[in-house]
Design an enzyme around this catalytic site. Structure first.
Site, PDB file in Angstrom:
ATOM      1  N   SER A 184       0.849  -1.192   0.000  1.00 50.60           N
ATOM      2  CA  SER A 184       0.000   0.000   0.000  1.00 50.60           C
ATOM      3  C   SER A 184       0.885   1.242   0.000  1.00 50.60           C
ATOM      4  O   SER A 184       2.033   1.195   0.457  1.00 50.60           O
ATOM      5  CB  SER A 184      -0.898   0.023   1.245  1.00 50.60           C
ATOM      6  N   TYR A 197      -2.294   0.060  10.558  1.00 52.96           N
ATOM      7  CA  TYR A 197      -2.342  -0.302   9.141  1.00 52.96           C
ATOM      8  C   TYR A 197      -1.060   0.147   8.442  1.00 52.96           C
ATOM      9  O   TYR A 197      -0.448  -0.626   7.699  1.00 52.96           O
ATOM     10  CB  TYR A 197      -3.558   0.352   8.489  1.00 52.96           C
ATOM     11  N   ASN A 198      -0.640   1.397   8.682  1.00 49.36           N
ATOM     12  CA  ASN A 198       0.599   1.897   8.078  1.00 49.36           C
ATOM     13  C   ASN A 198       1.784   1.011   8.465  1.00 49.36           C
ATOM     14  O   ASN A 198       2.628   0.674   7.627  1.00 49.36           O
ATOM     15  CB  ASN A 198       0.877   3.331   8.549  1.00 49.36           C
TER      16      ASN A 198
END
Length: 349
Positions: A184, A197-198
């Site tokens: 991502s 998430y990062n």
């Protein structure tokens, strides 16, 4: 010693700058040459075996369709069996000569062992492993009451790449195959309210970078770095701070705001094309490369912009952000989001 260290550091910087000036031009000639060769002589995946995780919807689903159009055999993995079989049927109709459906949870090592073994048993080989399974988490770190709620996120977004890769490596070495890791843009830029998430995406990206070095030319690796792409995640499917999965489009809008969303079919077509051309990295949409340059050259500007758009104002609700206000302006949502993202409905089987 301090003065000496500073002088040595300055000398090193000057030396590296001179080295870059000498190395960069021939390096880009090499990059252009390999790009042109890849475009003229792409890998033919017809008759090859491609295993895709997270294939029941979104990016994984459409990657399956693009491989199917090129004549690849497919092993499709996801937790939702009914949806997975629907994807398999459509892949067959689009040109895949054979599809194996394997309902499984990539966060469980035993499930990963089973679907890799089933793929080898059914097809007799493995040429491409596409690690795509992912979930999204939304909340500020300080709002988390129990960080154990996010073990699920790391289990899928990181270990869900590691387990299949480890098991597939012996088979990929036999075919001089390829690993395609879908990470991502969150792996290299600051996106507010996405702490875990990062981190999970950065871990996966660094895993593939290191693995490429260790494997040398035995197995090729392509890292796919999506921007904002049409999927169940951008529809608003998130893991909440309470550890529950739900669709929350207010949270989605609070973070993504008016960012243009690329249609998943266009994204998948570009990715599979570039994978077959031998790309090491696929940044798509391409304009996210500009955001990457901000991360390298002006990180303070990137952090300020992310906080401005995604972090709610003092005293406001958690979804009351500038980004959400912008996307709700007349005509903005219609211009930025494909029609599929305006409905909260997702596949539930």
């Amino acid at each position: 010693m301090t003065v000496f260290s500073r002088l040595a550091g300055a000398a090193l910087q000057v030396s590296l700058t001179a080295l870059l000036a000498a190395v960069v031009p021939p390096y880009y000639v090499y990059k252009l040459t390999t790009y042109l060769l890849g475009a003229v002589f792409p890998e033919d995946v017809a008759g090859k075996v491609v295993l895709i995780t997270g294939a029941s919807a979104g990016i994984g689903e459409h990657l399956a369709y693009e491989y199917a159009k090129r004549g690849a055999y497919l092993a499709l993995v996801a937790r939702r069996e009914v949806s997975l079989r629907e994807v398999g049927d459509r892949a067959l109709a689009l040109g895949s000569p054979g599809v194996l459906v394997s309902p499984a949870d990539v966060s469980k090592a035993e499930d990963c062992e089973k679907f890799v073994d089933d793929t080898i048993r059914y097809f007799g080989r493995l040429d491409h492993l596409v690690n795509n399974a992912s979930i999204w988490q939304v909340c500020k770190f300080e709002e988390v009451e129990d960080v154990n709620h996010f073990r699920t996120l790391m289990d899928i977004n990181f270990w869900g790449h590691v387990y299949p890769t480890r098991l597939a490596i012996p088979h990929l070495k036999k075919t001089n195959g390829r690993i395609v890791g879908v990470t991502s843009n969150s792996s290299y830029i600051f996106i507010g309210r996405n702490t875990f998430y990062n981190a999970s995406k950065a871990a996966a990206l660094n895993f593939y970078d290191t693995l490429r070095m260790e494997l040398g030319g035995d197995i090729r690796i392509t890292e796919v770095v999506p921007g904002v792409v049409e999927s169940e995640i951008t529809k608003g499917k998130i893991l909440t701070k309470e550890g529950e999965m739900k669709v929350d489009q207010d949270e989605r809008d609070a973070i993504l705001g008016p960012t243009p969303v690329e249609r998943v079919g266009d994204f998948a077509r570009t990715v599979v094309r570039d994978v077959c051309r031998g790309a090491r990295y696929v940044f798509e949409p391409r304009w996210y490369m500009g955001v990457y340059l901000l991360r390298v050259c002006l990180p303070e500007v990137l952090a300020w912009n992310s906080r401005l758009l995604t972090v709610h104002r003092a005293g406001a609700s958690s979804t009351d952000t500038l980004g959400k206000w912008l996307v709700e302006l007349p005509g903005v949502r219609r211009a930025a989001q494909p029609p599929s993202l305006r409905s909260p409905e997702i596949k539930d089987e």
